[in-house]
Design a protein around this motif. Structure first.
Motif, short mmCIF file in Angstrom:
data_model
loop_
_atom_site.label_atom_id
_atom_site.label_comp_id
_atom_site.label_asym_id
_atom_site.label_seq_id
_atom_site.Cartn_x
_atom_site.Cartn_y
_atom_site.Cartn_z
N ALA A 2 2.02 -0.32 13.86
CA ALA A 2 3.02 -0.68 12.85
C ALA A 2 2.71 0.00 11.52
CB ALA A 2 3.05 -2.19 12.64
N ASP A 3 3.76 0.20 10.73
CA ASP A 3 3.61 0.60 9.35
C ASP A 3 3.55 -0.67 8.51
OD1 ASP A 3 3.76 3.26 9.98
OD2 ASP A 3 5.77 3.56 9.18
N VAL A 4 2.49 -0.83 7.74
CA VAL A 4 2.38 -1.93 6.80
C VAL A 4 2.66 -1.32 5.43
CG1 VAL A 4 0.85 -3.64 5.77
CG2 VAL A 4 0.75 -3.19 8.22
N ILE A 5 3.73 -1.78 4.81
CA ILE A 5 4.19 -1.20 3.55
C ILE A 5 3.86 -2.14 2.40
CG2 ILE A 5 6.17 -0.30 2.29
CD1 ILE A 5 7.55 -0.01 5.07
N ILE A 6 3.18 -1.61 1.40
CA ILE A 6 2.87 -2.38 0.20
C ILE A 6 4.00 -2.11 -0.79
CG2 ILE A 6 1.24 -2.78 -1.65
CD1 ILE A 6 -0.85 -1.36 0.14
N ASP A 7 4.76 -3.13 -1.11
CA ASP A 7 5.86 -2.99 -2.06
C ASP A 7 5.28 -3.01 -3.47
OD1 ASP A 7 8.09 -3.12 -3.65
OD2 ASP A 7 8.99 -4.83 -2.63
N ARG A 32 1.37 2.18 4.13
CA ARG A 32 2.30 2.98 3.34
C ARG A 32 2.48 2.32 1.97
NH1 ARG A 32 5.54 6.43 6.18
NH2 ARG A 32 7.22 6.15 4.68
N LEU A 33 2.68 3.16 0.95
CA LEU A 33 2.91 2.66 -0.39
C LEU A 33 4.38 2.79 -0.71
CD1 LEU A 33 -0.12 4.31 -2.24
CD2 LEU A 33 -0.03 2.14 -0.99
N GLY A 34 5.04 1.67 -0.91
CA GLY A 34 6.46 1.65 -1.23
C GLY A 34 6.66 1.60 -2.73
N ALA A 35 7.38 2.57 -3.26
CA ALA A 35 7.73 2.63 -4.69
C ALA A 35 6.51 2.59 -5.61
CB ALA A 35 8.72 1.53 -5.04
N PRO A 36 5.51 3.47 -5.37
CA PRO A 36 4.35 3.48 -6.26
C PRO A 36 4.74 3.94 -7.66
CG PRO A 36 4.27 5.39 -4.84
CD PRO A 36 5.43 4.55 -4.37
N SER A 37 4.07 3.41 -8.66
CA SER A 37 4.34 3.81 -10.05
C SER A 37 3.85 5.23 -10.29
CB SER A 37 3.65 2.85 -11.02
OG SER A 37 2.24 3.04 -10.98
N HIS A 38 4.40 5.82 -11.32
CA HIS A 38 3.96 7.15 -11.73
C HIS A 38 2.47 7.13 -12.08
CE1 HIS A 38 4.12 11.13 -13.53
NE2 HIS A 38 3.56 10.63 -14.62
N GLN A 39 2.03 6.06 -12.73
CA GLN A 39 0.62 5.95 -13.10
C GLN A 39 -0.28 5.92 -11.87
OE1 GLN A 39 -1.48 2.86 -12.78
NE2 GLN A 39 -3.18 4.06 -13.55
N LEU A 40 0.11 5.20 -10.82
CA LEU A 40 -0.69 5.15 -9.60
C LEU A 40 -0.73 6.52 -8.92
CD1 LEU A 40 -2.33 3.85 -7.36
CD2 LEU A 40 -0.18 2.94 -6.42
N VAL A 97 -4.31 11.20 -3.10
CA VAL A 97 -2.86 11.07 -2.94
C VAL A 97 -2.42 11.42 -1.52
CG1 VAL A 97 -2.20 13.38 -3.74
CG2 VAL A 97 -0.65 11.45 -4.10
N GLY A 98 -3.08 12.36 -0.87
CA GLY A 98 -2.69 12.78 0.47
C GLY A 98 -3.05 11.80 1.57
N LEU A 99 -3.79 10.76 1.25
CA LEU A 99 -4.20 9.79 2.26
C LEU A 99 -3.09 8.81 2.61
CD1 LEU A 99 -7.79 8.89 1.01
CD2 LEU A 99 -7.14 10.45 2.87
N PHE A 100 -2.15 8.64 1.70
CA PHE A 100 -1.13 7.61 1.86
C PHE A 100 0.25 8.21 2.05
CE2 PHE A 100 -4.47 5.77 -0.74
CZ PHE A 100 -4.69 4.55 -0.12
N ALA A 101 1.01 7.62 2.95
CA ALA A 101 2.44 7.91 3.02
C ALA A 101 3.07 7.10 1.90
CB ALA A 101 3.00 7.50 4.37
N MET A 102 3.97 7.71 1.15
CA MET A 102 4.60 7.04 0.02
C MET A 102 6.09 7.32 0.02
SD MET A 102 2.04 7.74 -3.16
CE MET A 102 1.42 9.36 -2.75
N GLY A 103 6.82 6.42 -0.58
CA GLY A 103 8.24 6.60 -0.73
C GLY A 103 8.90 5.35 -1.24
#
Length: 97
Positions: free
Chosen positions: A28-33, A63-71, A81-87
């Motif tokens: 499964a994809d576990v997405i952190i909002d 997966r990182l959902g909607a990460p901030s610009h600062q993160l 940054v390449g370790l995580f799928a983001m979007g």
């Protein structure tokens, strides 16, 4: 999650991520909002990296959902940054509160 992902909240966030990863189906994809989180320090990043390793060991994806610009900038400066799928957050995502 909402609020800062910093040394004051890292332990609580880490426990919630560990629980979500252990309860998620295999592969499964576990997405952190992160829509409502605008700050992450090194403690928070370490928490995300720990959860990422746990996800890989258990056959799941973090997966990182909607990460901030600062993160994103923090991850770029630490070459993580390449370790995580983001979007953006997918519609109708199941939430763990």
């Amino acid at each position: 999650m909402s609020g800062d992902l910093d040394m004051h909240h890292a332990e609580q966030v880490g426990a919630a991520l560990a629980r979500a990863l252990s309860e998620a189906p295999q592969e499964a994809d576990v997405i952190i909002d992160l829509t409502y989180s605008s700050f992450c320090d090194s403690s928070g990043l370490n928490t995300l990296l720990t959860a990422h390793r746990q996800a890989l060991r258990s056959g799941r994806r973090l997966r990182l959902g909607a990460p901030s610009h600062q993160l994103v900038r923090l991850m770029e400066s630490t070459n993580t940054v390449g370790l995580f799928a983001m979007g953006p957050m997918p519609p109708n995502s199941e939430r763990l509160d």
